[in-house]
Design a protein around this motif. Structure first.
Motif, PDB file in Angstrom:
ATOM      1  N   ASP A  67      -9.278  -7.211-114.656  1.00  0.00           N
ATOM      2  CA  ASP A  67     -10.704  -6.892-114.776  1.00  0.00           C
ATOM      3  C   ASP A  67     -11.397  -7.751-115.821  1.00  0.00           C
ATOM      4  OD1 ASP A  67     -11.678  -5.032-112.889  1.00  0.00           O
ATOM      5  OD2 ASP A  67     -10.632  -3.387-113.885  1.00  0.00           O
ATOM      6  N   THR A  68     -10.676  -8.163-116.870  1.00  0.00           N
ATOM      7  CA  THR A  68     -11.323  -9.009-117.881  1.00  0.00           C
ATOM      8  C   THR A  68     -11.750 -10.347-117.284  1.00  0.00           C
ATOM      9  OG1 THR A  68      -9.282 -10.109-118.673  1.00  0.00           O
ATOM     10  CG2 THR A  68      -9.907  -8.006-119.721  1.00  0.00           C
ATOM     11  N   HIS A  94     -11.960  -7.862-109.886  1.00  0.00           N
ATOM     12  CA  HIS A  94     -12.134  -6.418-109.767  1.00  0.00           C
ATOM     13  C   HIS A  94     -11.481  -5.847-108.509  1.00  0.00           C
ATOM     14  CE1 HIS A  94     -14.668  -6.887-113.168  1.00  0.00           C
ATOM     15  NE2 HIS A  94     -15.682  -7.417-112.525  1.00  0.00           N
ATOM     16  N   HIS A 113     -11.738   1.614-118.152  1.00  0.00           N
ATOM     17  CA  HIS A 113     -11.970   0.181-118.339  1.00  0.00           C
ATOM     18  C   HIS A 113     -12.533  -0.444-117.070  1.00  0.00           C
ATOM     19  CE1 HIS A 113     -10.626  -4.123-118.660  1.00  0.00           C
ATOM     20  NE2 HIS A 113     -11.049  -3.969-119.902  1.00  0.00           N
ATOM     21  N   HIS A 114     -11.988  -0.071-115.913  1.00  0.00           N
ATOM     22  CA  HIS A 114     -12.485  -0.618-114.650  1.00  0.00           C
ATOM     23  C   HIS A 114     -13.920  -0.162-114.395  1.00  0.00           C
ATOM     24  CE1 HIS A 114     -12.132  -2.332-110.602  1.00  0.00           C
ATOM     25  NE2 HIS A 114     -12.748  -1.245-110.157  1.00  0.00           N
ATOM     26  N   SER A 152     -16.210  -2.069-116.480  1.00  0.00           N
ATOM     27  CA  SER A 152     -16.271  -3.457-116.025  1.00  0.00           C
ATOM     28  C   SER A 152     -17.136  -3.622-114.783  1.00  0.00           C
ATOM     29  CB  SER A 152     -14.857  -3.975-115.728  1.00  0.00           C
ATOM     30  OG  SER A 152     -14.040  -3.975-116.882  1.00  0.00           O
ATOM     31  N   HIS A 168     -15.746  -9.331-124.495  1.00  0.00           N
ATOM     32  CA  HIS A 168     -15.838  -8.694-123.173  1.00  0.00           C
ATOM     33  C   HIS A 168     -16.204  -7.223-123.362  1.00  0.00           C
ATOM     34  CE1 HIS A 168     -14.021  -6.817-119.462  1.00  0.00           C
ATOM     35  NE2 HIS A 168     -14.783  -7.755-118.939  1.00  0.00           N
ATOM     36  N   ALA A 181     -16.461  -4.301-121.698  1.00  0.00           N
ATOM     37  CA  ALA A 181     -15.636  -3.157-121.332  1.00  0.00           C
ATOM     38  C   ALA A 181     -14.404  -3.059-122.222  1.00  0.00           C
ATOM     39  CB  ALA A 181     -15.216  -3.255-119.867  1.00  0.00           C
TER      40      ALA A 181
END
Length: 356
Positions: free
Chosen positions: A58-59, A63, A114-115, A118, A334, A336
């Motif tokens: 995700d970073t 996704h 986190h997702h 993001s 980043h 998130a």
């Protein structure tokens, strides 16, 4: 495969844009079509490291691949809310360790939050909520009267009351992320708040409630990384054992006195240092482990035995690469990753001295 977004994964002496893209591609090359991310192909998958690698994807803006990893968990969750500790090559029908480890189970909440941060994908959060809820409920059934979390339940139902400081610290982080998810969904979970507070109290004030594993560097920095210790408490803990665990120019020992530094522990310490506001030291740690990078795959060797000048074990693990990307993403701003590991916007739980 999309083109990874690497602008926040570029860090002097650590990653160029091309190297960051290669590391992301290395993780994607290991991921199975069904979403599972084993340590490396042919080895096992454990739920914690699977989530760590998914967060790293995700970073970099991968996704869809990250979502497939989380949906793998949702599809293969046990009826009691858990997952097994090990699956051969991520095959859900090839379980090699039928124990259920509480920190492995809880970590889904960190990854899902986190997702969501993001992507802003509310449908994803709705879809994953039942899995997160069931996982947290499983974990809290093993919470002990002193606040600490028993570390494992065996397949025959036997529950281990012994608690691990590293595991419980990771669970503390996961509970805060689970509470953030619940808050976003407007589904208050006051029992979770009390559980998180009791756990934080145990971590801060009662080391005797955890098995003595202080030879391991994870027990040193995880109370900071998991957000139970902050500010002056965090700084004091890190300073106390810095020289014991950090090998200048090489990284962080996994366990003292062994002459073995490991990439995962080093990257996690860097992330904890960043959370403390010590970005310069975090950068130095990340720069010190670039001797573990494999230029061909973009992945990182698990560790290095410096007395023998030997890479050991000879394995390039997705979770080592994942932990490094997460630390770099935090240093690179980043959003998130900063929110999840910085902790400033996460619920803190209701700490009290009820378990003193």
């Amino acid at each position: 495969m999309t083109t990874p977004r690497t602008e926040h994964l570029v860090l002097p002496g650590v990653l160029t844009a091309g190297q960051a893209a290669a590391t992301v591609a290395g993780i994607l090359a290991v991921q199975r079509e069904d979403g599972a991310i084993p340590w490396f192909r042919g080895h096992h998958l454990d739920p914690w490291d699977h989530v760590e690698a998914a967060m790293a994807l995700d970073t970099a803006g991968e996704h869809e691949a990250a979502e497939r990893a989380y949906l793998w968990l949702a599809r293969h969750q046990n009826e009691d809310g858990s997952w097994y500790a090990a699956y051969t090559d991520g095959d859900p029908d090839a379980v090699t360790d039928r124990g259920r480890e509480t920190n492995f189970v809880a970590y889904i909440a960190v990854g899902v939050w986190h997702h969501y941060l993001s992507t802003g994908d509310d449908a994803f959060l709705d879809r994953m909520w039942p899995a997160v809820y069931a996982a947290v409920e499983f974990v809290l059934r093993l919470q002990q009267p002193g606040g600490q979390i028993g570390w494992r339940r065996d397949d025959d139902g036997t529950q281990t009351a012994d608690a691990l400081l590293t595991g419980s610290s990771s669970i503390h982080h996961a509970l805060r992320c689970a509470l953030a998810i619940a808050e976003q969904r407007e589904e208050a979970q006051p029992d979770w708040e009390l559980a998180a507070g009791a756990l934080r109290h145990a971590i801060r004030h009662h080391p005797e409630r955890f098995l003595d594993k202080n030879r391991y560097s994870m027990d040193w920095y995880y109370p900071v990384l998991g957000g139970a210790l902050t500010g002056a408490e965090a700084k004091a803990r890190i300073e106390e054992d810095w020289d014991r665990f950090v090998v200048p120019g090489l990284g962080v020992r996994c366990v003292v006195p062994n002459p073995w530094v490991t990439g995962g522990e080093s990257a996690e310490l860097a992330l904890a240092l960043w959370a403390m506001g010590e970005s310069d030291r975090a950068l130095e740690i990340l720069q010190s482990i670039q001797h573990l990078r494999d230029p061909e795959s973009g992945l990182y060797w698990t560790g290095y035995v410096f007395d023998d000048d030997a890479v050991w074990p000879r394995e390039l693990t997705t979770w080592t690469a994942g932990s490094l990307l997460l630390a770099v993403a935090a240093l690179g701003g980043h959003e998130a990753t900063c929110q999840v590991f910085g902790g400033a916007e996460l619920p803190v739980g209701l700490e009290s001295d009820c378990c003193a």
